[in-house]
Design an enzyme around this catalytic site. Structure first.
Site, mmCIF file in Angstrom:
data_model
loop_
_atom_site.group_PDB
_atom_site.id
_atom_site.type_symbol
_atom_site.label_atom_id
_atom_site.label_comp_id
_atom_site.label_asym_id
_atom_site.label_seq_id
_atom_site.Cartn_x
_atom_site.Cartn_y
_atom_site.Cartn_z
ATOM 1 N N HIS A 183 -2.396 2.283 -4.887
ATOM 2 C CA HIS A 183 -1.273 2.782 -5.690
ATOM 3 C C HIS A 183 -1.469 4.220 -6.170
ATOM 4 C CE1 HIS A 183 0.350 -1.085 -5.264
ATOM 5 N NE2 HIS A 183 -0.176 -1.669 -6.314
ATOM 6 N N HIS A 227 6.723 -1.970 -9.086
ATOM 7 C CA HIS A 227 5.807 -3.100 -9.237
ATOM 8 C C HIS A 227 6.300 -4.078 -10.314
ATOM 9 C CE1 HIS A 227 2.050 -5.219 -8.767
ATOM 10 N NE2 HIS A 227 1.534 -4.275 -8.002
ATOM 11 N N GLU A 232 7.588 -5.851 -3.414
ATOM 12 C CA GLU A 232 7.530 -4.393 -3.405
ATOM 13 C C GLU A 232 7.979 -3.857 -2.048
ATOM 14 O OE1 GLU A 232 3.458 -3.361 -5.104
ATOM 15 O OE2 GLU A 232 3.417 -5.555 -4.937
#
Length: 379
Positions: free
Chosen positions: A135, A206, A344
């Site tokens: 991420h 998220h 996602e």
């Protein structure tokens, strides 16, 4: 009230408490806006509300572009908050590992050992997950304070500029993310970005969903459909192996609505062992057609459902396998094991190192455009 010094990542931030607002200044989901209204290092943080004619409300903060609550009705018309999160900005800042509702970037999901090569140059990114970059690193877009404008009651626009070399990524990246809530109860997230030199990009959100609106209970009886014949297997460090495997005949098959918990503990199937349950990228059959249903989740108890539409080639399904009852969220509820799922929308993990997969390279003069639509209803 005294100012408070907080440390985020490598930086020291001054958290200045603002004058408290009236107690009545709350969202429909019960959040106190005054608990989010503060200044960090001279930048204003605010809790924004999007509302439509049906009484649906989405609350967001420009700290990390986070979805804080989604207030929608069940089949009886009773409203509830269907996403996990925190009740104050101080709790979000203190939660170093949590990505609740966050805007993820510059690269969502994992890059192998945090390295990739582009135009003959090798770049090293933060290594924050089994030696991989997850991420964008621990101080990625999910901890940035975004510039925010709200042109109307149903739209919020966030923007930021990430300088060349930030987090190790090449190119100055100018990003704009628009959240819009329609009167048919759809939250549309539009990601746009431009760069001044070749770079990679993969933005997502998220949000942790529990359609029952009771995050003290697991989501194992909630059902899921994924419009995908294939997925990308992972090794024991959650890194994609490069294979694209069929779901047919395996516990990975969600082509028809199936209870999330039906096969989740079949650890004799190595992928469920590696992922500690479901934590996998699915290769969508939709071929980037935004009008085609990519995923649907359904809670039989409340009747609430969630439909997902996207122009992305993949979607990460995560079943809350690392929630462990130690994180206290909204209403002082400690979130138990598998009390939420994530969907996602994305390009595949580690695509910069797998050139046969859809490209995540953004060139100067091009415009990155990614769309995710979360549509809510009941039946």
């Amino acid at each position: 009230m005294k100012n408070t010094l907080l440390t985020i990542g490598c930086g020291l931030f001054l958290l200045a408490a603002c004058n408290p607002k009236p107690a009545a200044d709350t969202t429909l989901s019960g959040l106190k806006k005054s608990d989010f209204d503060t200044v960090v290092s001279g930048q204003q943080i605010t809790l924004y509300q999007l509302k439509n004619k049906n009484g649906v409300e989405v609350a967001l903060t420009n700290y990390g572009g986070r979805i804080v609550s989604i207030w929608v009705p069940d089949r009886q018309g009773h409203f509830g908050d269907i996403v996990l999160g925190h009740k104050s900005i101080a709790d979000y800042i203190a939660d170093k590992g949590g990505n609740f509702g966050a805007l993820i970037g510059r690269y969502g999901n994992r890059i192998n050992q945090g390295q990739f090569t582009l135009k003959g140059n090798t770049y090293q990114l933060p290594q924050n997950n089994y030696g991989h970059c997850l991420h964008g690193g621990d101080t990625g877009f999910h901890h940035r304070i975004w510039e925010a404008t709200q042109p109307n009651a149903q739209t919020l626009i966030l923007s930021c500029t990430s300088p060349d070399g930030e987090y190790g990524f090449p190119g100055t990246l100018k990003t704009q993310v628009t959240y819009s809530l329609s009167d048919d109860n759809a939250l549309k997230i539009t990601y746009e970005a431009e760069t001044d030199k070749p770079t990679i990009i993969n933005l997502t959100n998220h949000a942790y969903f529990n359609l029952s609106a009771d995050p003290s209970t697991p989501i194992l009886n909630q059902q899921l459909m994924l419009n995908a014949d294939h997925y990308t297997p992972i090794d024991s460090t959650f890194m994609t192996t490069g294979e694209i495997a069929p779901v047919a005949g395996t516990p990975m098959d969600f082509r028809k609505l199936k209870a999330i918990g039906k096969e989740i503990d079949r650890t004799e199937f190595i992928q469920l062992k590696n992922g500690h349950g479901y934590d996998h990228n699915y290769v969508l059959n939709t071929r980037g057609e935004i009008s085609q249903l990519a995923a649907k989740a359904y809670d039989p108890g409340s009747g609430r459902f969630l439909e997902v539409y996207t122009n992305e080639p993949g979607i990460q399904f995560y079943a809350g396998n690392f929630l462990d009852g130690t994180v206290k969220g909204k209403k002082d509820i400690y979130y138990p094991f598998r009390s939420a799922f994530c969907l996602e929308t994305q390009h595949y993990p580690d695509s910069p190192n797998k050139t046969e997969w859809p490209s995540v390279t953004l060139q100067p003069g091009e415009k990155y455009n990614s769309i995710c639509i979360y549509k809510f209803g009941s039946e």
